[in-house]
Scaffold this active site. Structure first.
Site, short mmCIF file in Angstrom:
data_model
loop_
_atom_site.label_atom_id
_atom_site.label_comp_id
_atom_site.label_asym_id
_atom_site.label_seq_id
_atom_site.Cartn_x
_atom_site.Cartn_y
_atom_site.Cartn_z
N HIS A 46 -0.47 0.02 -2.79
CA HIS A 46 0.99 0.06 -2.74
C HIS A 46 1.52 -1.06 -1.85
CE1 HIS A 46 0.67 4.15 -4.43
NE2 HIS A 46 1.93 3.97 -4.79
N LYS A 72 5.09 1.08 2.36
CA LYS A 72 4.81 2.50 2.12
C LYS A 72 4.27 3.15 3.39
CE LYS A 72 2.73 5.69 -1.21
NZ LYS A 72 4.01 6.40 -1.36
#
Length: 242
Positions: free
Chosen positions: A131, A135
């Site tokens: 990600h 995040k």
């Protein structure tokens, strides 16, 4: 046309949801963020879509219950208490909670469960996710969703059969456990691969998210599907008829 309200409307996901509502031909009944009146939004909507924060979930569920309307919860980073809150709310309204609203990921989880149920414990299972650098939770909600799918396929409890954060002298891999690895960097929307590894052969089932629009599109489809459903707790596979 359905009136769909967005909780967590100021962020990038909120804008993607607003665009998805318009693309679906539905009505965007409004959006709220921290400190705003969620109940007022509930009373002017047919369904709520929540992509805010775990700390806000209880109040959002309360507003949905008081307004008597269903809610789709796509917020990640939830803990055991949050799932209890969803269960409790589902005694009064329709609640669909998921770690990922992508239709592709929903199908991937189905395939992972099928594969895990058919391959023996001599096949090791590893979930790898990537990600963007911003995040804040790991493993991702989607990685955990896929891990749960694998655990259900194996007929085991994920909490007592998972390996995370390997570092140092960890010893040999414990047979039957499901491993997780999280990568962070750049602007990756979300890549997930579930590896099934045996002696002399491997299977990899993957989903690559190129834009957060896929999550918004799936969330709005789930919201449309949830309207009019009886009281209870629902899942994304049900939206696809799996």
């Amino acid at each position: 046309m359905a009136r769909i309200g967005i909780i967590g409307s100021a962020g990038r996901m909120g804008q993607a949801l607003a665009d998805a509502i318009a693309a679906a031909g539905e009505v965007h009944s409004g959006g709220v963020d921290k400190g705003d009146d969620v109940l007022a939004l509930a009373r002017s909507s047919d369904v709520l879509v929540d992509f805010s924060a775990p700390a806000a979930l209880e109040g959002n569920l309360d507003a949905a219950m008081e307004g008597g309307i269903p809610i789709v919860v796509g917020t990640t980073g939830l803990e055991e208490r949050h799932h209890w809150l969803c269960d409790n709310a589902a005694e009064q309204i329709a609640v669909l909670q998921t770690g990922n609203t992508s239709l592709g990921v929903t199908l991937l989880a189905h395939l992972v469960r099928e594969a895990a149920s058919r391959l023996g414990e001599d096949w090791d299972i590893e979930v790898v996710e990537t990600h963007h650098r911003m995040k804040v939770d790991a493993p991702s909600g989607t990685a955990l969703l896929l891990g749960e799918a694998a655990a259900k396929g194996r007929g085991i409890d994920l909490a007592s059969h998972s390996d995370r954060g390997r570092d140092g002298i960890t010893g040999a891999r414990k047979a039957g456990n499901i491993g997780f690895a999280a990568l962070r960097g750049g602007s990756v929307a979300g890549d997930h691969t579930v590896h099934f590894l045996a002696d002399d052969e491997r299977i990899a089932l993957s989903h690559l998210a190129e834009n957060r629009r896929i999550f918004a599109k799936g969330a709005i489809r789930a919201a449309q599907w949830l309207i009019g459903k009886p009281v209870g707790r629902y899942t994304m596979p049900e939206v696809l008829g799996l």
